[in-house]
Design a protein around this motif. Structure first.
Motif, PDB file in Angstrom:
ATOM      1  N   GLN A 265      -4.091   7.018  -5.516  1.00  0.00           N
ATOM      2  CA  GLN A 265      -4.546   5.814  -6.214  1.00  0.00           C
ATOM      3  C   GLN A 265      -3.326   4.992  -6.600  1.00  0.00           C
ATOM      4  O   GLN A 265      -2.428   5.480  -7.289  1.00  0.00           O
ATOM      5  CB  GLN A 265      -5.354   6.173  -7.463  1.00  0.00           C
ATOM      6  CG  GLN A 265      -6.028   4.984  -8.126  1.00  0.00           C
ATOM      7  CD  GLN A 265      -6.872   5.417  -9.307  1.00  0.00           C
ATOM      8  OE1 GLN A 265      -6.354   5.708 -10.377  1.00  0.00           O
ATOM      9  NE2 GLN A 265      -8.186   5.451  -9.126  1.00  0.00           N
ATOM     10  N   VAL A 266      -3.286   3.732  -6.120  1.00  0.00           N
ATOM     11  CA  VAL A 266      -2.136   2.855  -6.341  1.00  0.00           C
ATOM     12  C   VAL A 266      -2.585   1.666  -7.187  1.00  0.00           C
ATOM     13  O   VAL A 266      -3.606   1.037  -6.898  1.00  0.00           O
ATOM     14  CB  VAL A 266      -1.542   2.361  -5.011  1.00  0.00           C
ATOM     15  CG1 VAL A 266      -0.277   1.547  -5.258  1.00  0.00           C
ATOM     16  CG2 VAL A 266      -1.233   3.540  -4.092  1.00  0.00           C
ATOM     17  N   LEU A 267      -1.808   1.354  -8.218  1.00  0.00           N
ATOM     18  CA  LEU A 267      -2.111   0.243  -9.127  1.00  0.00           C
ATOM     19  C   LEU A 267      -0.973  -0.762  -9.089  1.00  0.00           C
ATOM     20  O   LEU A 267       0.206  -0.387  -9.171  1.00  0.00           O
ATOM     21  CB  LEU A 267      -2.297   0.762 -10.553  1.00  0.00           C
ATOM     22  CG  LEU A 267      -2.344  -0.296 -11.672  1.00  0.00           C
ATOM     23  CD1 LEU A 267      -3.596  -1.156 -11.551  1.00  0.00           C
ATOM     24  CD2 LEU A 267      -2.269   0.364 -13.045  1.00  0.00           C
ATOM     25  N   ASN A 268      -1.326  -2.032  -8.954  1.00  0.00           N
ATOM     26  CA  ASN A 268      -0.351  -3.112  -9.099  1.00  0.00           C
ATOM     27  C   ASN A 268      -0.510  -3.710 -10.491  1.00  0.00           C
ATOM     28  O   ASN A 268      -1.451  -4.455 -10.752  1.00  0.00           O
ATOM     29  CB  ASN A 268      -0.555  -4.184  -8.025  1.00  0.00           C
ATOM     30  CG  ASN A 268       0.386  -5.363  -8.224  1.00  0.00           C
ATOM     31  OD1 ASN A 268       1.477  -5.206  -8.768  1.00  0.00           O
ATOM     32  ND2 ASN A 268      -0.031  -6.536  -7.784  1.00  0.00           N
ATOM     33  N   ALA A 269       0.399  -3.349 -11.388  1.00  0.00           N
ATOM     34  CA  ALA A 269       0.351  -3.851 -12.763  1.00  0.00           C
ATOM     35  C   ALA A 269       1.235  -5.070 -12.950  1.00  0.00           C
ATOM     36  O   ALA A 269       1.512  -5.461 -14.084  1.00  0.00           O
ATOM     37  CB  ALA A 269       0.772  -2.750 -13.731  1.00  0.00           C
ATOM     38  N   SER A 270       1.687  -5.686 -11.852  1.00  0.00           N
ATOM     39  CA  SER A 270       2.542  -6.867 -11.922  1.00  0.00           C
ATOM     40  C   SER A 270       1.717  -8.093 -12.308  1.00  0.00           C
ATOM     41  O   SER A 270       0.491  -8.099 -12.167  1.00  0.00           O
ATOM     42  CB  SER A 270       3.220  -7.092 -10.572  1.00  0.00           C
ATOM     43  OG  SER A 270       3.907  -5.933 -10.137  1.00  0.00           O
ATOM     44  N   PRO A 271       2.380  -9.179 -12.749  1.00  0.00           N
ATOM     45  CA  PRO A 271       1.629 -10.392 -13.122  1.00  0.00           C
ATOM     46  C   PRO A 271       0.915 -11.053 -11.953  1.00  0.00           C
ATOM     47  O   PRO A 271      -0.067 -11.763 -12.153  1.00  0.00           O
ATOM     48  CB  PRO A 271       2.722 -11.306 -13.700  1.00  0.00           C
ATOM     49  CG  PRO A 271       3.833 -10.393 -14.095  1.00  0.00           C
ATOM     50  CD  PRO A 271       3.803  -9.270 -13.121  1.00  0.00           C
TER      51      PRO A 271
END
Length: 592
Positions: free
Chosen positions: A228-234
């Motif tokens: 599971q990959v999350l992009n927490a960037s703006p």
């Protein structure tokens, strides 16, 4: 509290002083009329007179008087203020040590480094007689109570961002001015009775928020990894997912993720022969490295060669043959195994039906109601009548079955020894035991033909679980980051690089710290297991979910309780400069 009270008192004092000065200026005595006999004196006086109108001269004089009074008032060492020079100076500094504080800012330093630098400057500006309470939001080991600035400064250098956990404001002293240094991610500091110094700055971050490798019951020879990959960037980011194994296995996948988007990726890792698998999310601008990599252990997923030693049990043979990836061989008791005699194991596992070899077999074994043999310890004893089987421990060999559905008729109690685990019990006696020495094995006090039909239909599940555990290289424990407790006393612990990890024995367990994803090896005697520390909860990767507005690192975003420590000297110098300016202007007749 103290800060709010000081602000209210300061405003009242400033208002009173301002009103007094204004009243004195308004009550100035009127000018006296003097008659002179000559115009020469008037001409000379007019030549040196100020060009400013009289009203502006009075206003300038009043403004200078007010500024001098305000500066002198602010420079006074009031009790409880931050900048006093007396013994009453008490300051509480709270540093946010949540994981998000380890995120890097644009200058390459972390949010926490900015917070620590700001707090260090505040401590350095305090007088030696001040008292400082240094606190943090994750209950780290710090000096308790108020200490001298030098001691607080030394403790500050040892402080680091904490492990994943609940961050919150600590209990605050009621007689000190409180300053909080935070990025506002782990908790909302708005309710804190403190001056808030923001160290928040938006930053890119991609994270592995879940990673595990499993074999499917219908496909036991194949292994699949779930990442599971999350992009927490703006904003949207191009992410490269990399998976590597300790045996040389490699796989990769490119992902395009919107800001805040999370995706589940399934990869076939059957080509990995086993061992540790690492998954990494690669992003060049990533500012938070602690959640970029996760680890998992690849379970055994090859074909299994099993030898059944039995006088004849068609139901048991059919159940073993029905297991996926099992190649079954059958041999009657007493018939020699030529490969075993040569000392080379031919099978991955043995199943003994109401018989037992005179010596330990060369591979793991499942022994069902065996007779007495010396290497198994004391012989099993008959139990008094039928009994219901009940699970004694959460062991993978006995999971997934309704053991208590019907009583077993011919039931024997199995003796246990040190280091063995009781899996099932009946009528208060052990009915199934797992052991690791002299070979890995499971002993049951019943044969499957002794079980009722309601249990016999579940036979393949039990055989699959037991053989899977027997042939597994090591036990695998999956857990979240933090303090880890393993039910093995006096164990030796090492991390994924083979470096020894500090551990302590608490009762019958070994306790150690696993703050980040890794695979730890725990050894106690002949027992070895692996502890896979899984990624932390996704909220810890959301380093941009702040309750504070963006501000430069170290900036105070709440009204300060007063000038910073040591500012009284600056204020006093400014007041002296204004006094000199006022005297110069008055002497030159610029002000009235």
């Amino acid at each position: 509290m103290i800060a709010q009270s000081w602000i209210a008192q300061s405003w009242i004092a400033l208002a009173a002083i301002s009103a007094l000065i204004a009243a004195l200026h308004l009550l100035r005595p009127p000018a006296r009329r003097v008659a002179l006999p000559s115009m020469l004196l008037w001409a000379r006086a007019l030549a040196h007179a100020s060009r400013l109108p009289a009203a502006w001269r009075r206003r300038l004089a009043l403004a200078l008087a007010l500024a001098i009074a305000w500066l002198l008032l602010l420079a006074l060492p009031l009790p409880g203020s931050l900048f006093g020079t007396g013994e009453a100076t008490r300051v509480a500094l709270v540093l946010d040590t949540a994981p998000s504080m380890a995120a890097r800012t644009r200058d390459g330093r972390t949010r926490f480094e900015h917070a620590r630098e700001r707090a260090a400057r505040m401590i350095d500006a305090l007088p030696a007689t001040a008292q400082v309470a240094l606190l943090d939001t994750t209950a780290s080991s710090l000096p308790t109570g108020f200490v001298a600035p030098r001691e607080a400064r030394a403790a500050l250098t040892r402080l680091r961002p904490g492990s994943p956990g609940r961050a919150a404001m600590p209990p605050l002293p009621g007689d000190a001015a409180v300053h909080l240094f935070t990025d506002g991610v782990a908790f909302d500091p708005a309710a804190a009775a403190a001056t808030i110094h923001s160290v928040y700055e938006p930053a890119d971050n991609v994270a592995i928020t879940a990673f595990d490798v499993r074999t499917l019951p219908q496909q036991p020879t194949r292994a699949h990894a779930l990442v599971q990959v999350l992009n927490a960037s703006p904003g949207s980011r191009h992410v490269q997912l990399l998976v590597r194994g300790s045996d040389g296995f490699r796989a990769s996948q490119a992902l395009e993720l919107a800001g805040g988007e999370s995706v589940d990726v399934t990869l076939d890792v059957s080509a990995s022969r086993g061992g540790v698998l690492a998954a990494a999310a690669a992003l060049a601008s990533d500012a938070y490295a602690d959640d970029d990599i996760a680890y998992a252990v690849v379970p055994a997923h090859g074909g299994m060669r099993v030898l059944l030693v039995s006088s004849g049990n068609a139901a048991l043979q059919d159940a073993l043959r029905s297991l996926p990836a099992v190649t079954l061989s059958v041999r009657a008791p007493g018939r020699p195994d030529p490969v075993q005699a040569a000392g080379e194991p031919r099978y991955d596992a043995y199943v003994f039906d109401r018989v037992a070899p005179p010596v330990p077999p060369p591979a793991p074994a499942l022994l069902m109601r065996p007779p007495a043999v010396s290497w198994l310890g004391e012989p099993p004893e008959p139990a008094a009548g039928p009994g219901l089987l009940r699970v004694a421990s959460a062991h993978p060999a006995v999971q997934g079955l309704n053991w208590a559905s019907a009583p077993v008729q011919a039931l024997h109690a199995v003796h246990t020894a040190t280091g063995q685990s009781v899996l099932l019990h009946a009528r208060g006696q052990p009915a199934a035991v797992a052991f690791e020495a002299p070979v890995r094995g499971v002993v049951t006090g019943f044969a499957w033909s002794d079980a009722p039909a309601s249990l016999q239909v579940q036979l393949p599940v039990f055989l699959g679980n037991a053989l899977g555990w027997l042939t597994g290289s090591r036990d695998i424990v999956r857990t979240a980051p933090g303090t880890i407790e393993v039910a093995l006393p006096d164990a030796q612990v090492s991390d994924g690089n083979g470096v020894a990890v500090a551990a302590r024995t608490v009762g019958a367990s070994t306790v150690f710290d696993g703050p980040r994803p890794d695979v730890f090896t725990v050894r106690a005697g002949t027992r070895t297991l692996q502890v896979a520390v899984q990624p932390a909860a996704p909220q810890y990767a959301a380093i941009n979910r702040t309750t504070l507005a963006e501000a430069a690192p170290g900036a105070a975003v709440a009204a300060a309780a007063g000038p910073l420590p040591g500012a009284w000297l600056t204020l006093a110098l400014l007041a002296a400069v204004l006094l000199a300016i006022d005297w110069l202007l008055y002497s030159r007749r610029v002000t009235a």
